[in-house]
Scaffold this motif. Structure first.
Motif: not given
Length: 167
Positions: A55, A59-64, A66, A93
């Motif tokens: 990530t 954005d990836a840290k948030k999306r993948l 949480g 996850r």
């Protein structure tokens, strides 16, 4: 730390997790999947390695994973708070027993007065409630910072799982 020493850490971690019947997930940013590459280079790692999340962007840290937008806004991507949320996200996850997270500034650019190049944050999480973070500052070029980060992440996990890192 050399790649040979990293391989030794992976073998030790793998044996320990296999013996305990436990699994691992990763959340990597500045290492770009290097921890996962080191692990999957070991034959049989599928018996204990479940998932790796690279990530790199916020954005990836948030999306993948949480990671909270508020955490990123208040503390930044290179912070103990973000690293802990990354590790917790990978743990949940990945549905594993253990996770580790790495986020930092490998350089040669991107450093600031308060977070210079070579600043790396680590976090480890365990199914039984472990949530620990640690900040380190590594010297060297981008490759050296990343290699030291991979080794430190694995050593930290070994210590927390019950291994003998550093022996």
């Amino acid at each position: 730390m050399t790649e040979r020493e990293i391989s030794r850490l992976v073998r030790e971690l793998g044996a320990l997790l296999l013996d305990r019947g436990e699994t691992l997930a990763l959340a990597e940013s500045c290492t770009g999947g290097w921890v996962g590459q080191a692990i999957t280079g070991l034959p049989g790692s599928s018996g204990w390695f479940d998932a790796g999340f690279v990530t790199y962007s916020n954005d990836a840290k948030k999306r993948l994973l949480g990671v909270s937008p508020q955490t990123l806004d208040e503390f930044g991507a290179v912070s103990a708070e973000t690293a802990v949320e990354m590790a917790a996200g990978a743990l949940e996850r990945g549905r594993t027993d253990w996770s580790l997270a790495v986020t930092g500034i490998a350089g040669p650019t991107g450093g600031t007065a308060t977070r210079p190049t070579g600043t790396v944050l680590f976090a480890w999480a365990g199914r039984k409630g472990l949530r620990e973070a640690e900040a380190m500052r590594f010297d060297g070029d981008r490759r050296a910072v990343r290699m030291q980060s991979v080794a430190h992440a694995l050593e930290g996990l070994l210590k927390r799982v019950g291994g003998t890192a550093g022996d």
